[in-house]
Write a protein that holds these residues in place. Structure first.
Motif, PDB file in Angstrom:
ATOM      1  N   UNK A 195       1.008  -1.201  -0.108  1.00 36.13           N
ATOM      2  CA  UNK A 195      -0.018   0.033   0.106  1.00 36.13           C
ATOM      3  C   UNK A 195       1.110   1.278   0.158  1.00 36.13           C
ATOM      4  N   UNK A 196       0.420   2.325  -0.587  1.00 32.71           N
ATOM      5  CA  UNK A 196       1.208   3.660  -0.373  1.00 32.71           C
ATOM      6  C   UNK A 196       0.084   4.795   0.175  1.00 32.71           C
ATOM      7  N   UNK A 197       0.771   5.173   1.180  1.00 28.17           N
ATOM      8  CA  UNK A 197      -0.061   6.133   2.121  1.00 28.17           C
ATOM      9  C   UNK A 197       0.593   7.500   1.595  1.00 28.17           C
TER      10      UNK A 197
ATOM     11  N   UNK B 118       5.437   4.209   1.443  1.00 22.59           N
ATOM     12  CA  UNK B 118       5.401   3.029   0.557  1.00 22.59           C
ATOM     13  C   UNK B 118       5.426   2.010   1.633  1.00 22.59           C
ATOM     14  N   UNK B 119       4.579   0.799   1.443  1.00 26.94           N
ATOM     15  CA  UNK B 119       4.481  -0.244   2.506  1.00 26.94           C
ATOM     16  C   UNK B 119       4.658  -1.512   1.683  1.00 26.94           C
ATOM     17  N   UNK B 120       5.563  -2.283   1.754  1.00 30.37           N
ATOM     18  CA  UNK B 120       5.673  -3.276   0.958  1.00 30.37           C
ATOM     19  C   UNK B 120       5.687  -4.601   2.040  1.00 30.37           C
ATOM     20  N   UNK B 121       5.622  -5.789   1.551  1.00 30.69           N
ATOM     21  CA  UNK B 121       5.573  -6.781   2.482  1.00 30.69           C
ATOM     22  C   UNK B 121       5.002  -7.042   3.595  1.00 30.69           C
ATOM     23  N   UNK B 122       3.739  -6.447   3.784  1.00 32.07           N
ATOM     24  CA  UNK B 122       2.926  -6.125   4.903  1.00 32.07           C
ATOM     25  C   UNK B 122       2.515  -7.282   5.376  1.00 32.07           C
TER      26      UNK B 122
ATOM     27  N   UNK C 213      -5.783  13.285  10.405  1.00 31.25           N
ATOM     28  CA  UNK C 213      -6.859  12.540  10.901  1.00 31.25           C
ATOM     29  C   UNK C 213      -6.822  10.924  11.092  1.00 31.25           C
ATOM     30  N   UNK C 214      -5.789  10.586  10.354  1.00 35.45           N
ATOM     31  CA  UNK C 214      -5.300   8.982  10.746  1.00 35.45           C
ATOM     32  C   UNK C 214      -6.113   8.248   9.315  1.00 35.45           C
ATOM     33  N   UNK C 215      -5.317   7.351   8.864  1.00 33.09           N
ATOM     34  CA  UNK C 215      -6.184   6.260   7.900  1.00 33.09           C
ATOM     35  C   UNK C 215      -5.776   4.891   8.172  1.00 33.09           C
ATOM     36  N   UNK C 216      -7.065   4.146   8.178  1.00 36.61           N
ATOM     37  CA  UNK C 216      -6.661   2.648   8.683  1.00 36.61           C
ATOM     38  C   UNK C 216      -6.201   1.696   7.651  1.00 36.61           C
ATOM     39  N   UNK C 217      -5.191   0.922   8.099  1.00 36.98           N
ATOM     40  CA  UNK C 217      -4.505  -0.042   7.435  1.00 36.98           C
ATOM     41  C   UNK C 217      -4.776  -1.394   8.013  1.00 36.98           C
TER      42      UNK C 217
END
Length: 125
Positions: free
Chosen positions: A18-20, A82-86, A117-121
């Motif tokens: 995912x990319x925040x 950038x979040x990989x291999x979550x 405000x934050x985002x849910x992953x």
């Protein structure tokens, strides 16, 4: 005053990416450091990563090193994660934060006075 708006969270399977994004407004974006923090249910907020005002230095929590990458685009006043291999343990609400009095990528939350405000992953196993 700085306003931060995050986007990009969602549900992903373990091993996915995912990319925040975090768009900033209100002050000269290149003047201050930016950070990402997260908070999982029942746990304290924890540092994830930060980037210096110039973008030349970064700092990562050991738990995300080699998997997450922080970057910033001064032209767009935006910082990215950038979040990989979550992993399922990455599940949390992710917050971006602006450290308007600092330029170094520090990991202390109290040095970041402005928060999004934050985002849910959510990472499913």
């Amino acid at each position: 005053q700085v306003e931060l708006v995050e986007s990009g969270g969602g549900l992903v399977q373990a091993g996915g990416s995912l990319r925040l994004s975090c768009a900033a407004s209100g002050r000269t974006f290149s003047d201050y450091a930016m950070g990402w923090f997260r908070q999982a249910p029942g746990k304290e907020r924890e540092f994830v990563t930060a980037i210096s005002a110039s973008g030349g230095r970064t700092n990562y929590a050991d738990s995300v090193k080699g998997r997450f990458t922080i970057s910033r685009d001064t032209a767009k006043n935006t910082v990215y994660l950038q979040m990989n291999s979550l992993k399922p343990e990455d599940t949390a609400v992710y917050y971006c934060a602006a450290g308007i009095a600092i330029t170094a990528p520090v990991d202390q939350a109290y040095k970041y006075p402005y928060w999004g405000q934050g985002t849910q992953v959510t990472v499913s196993s």
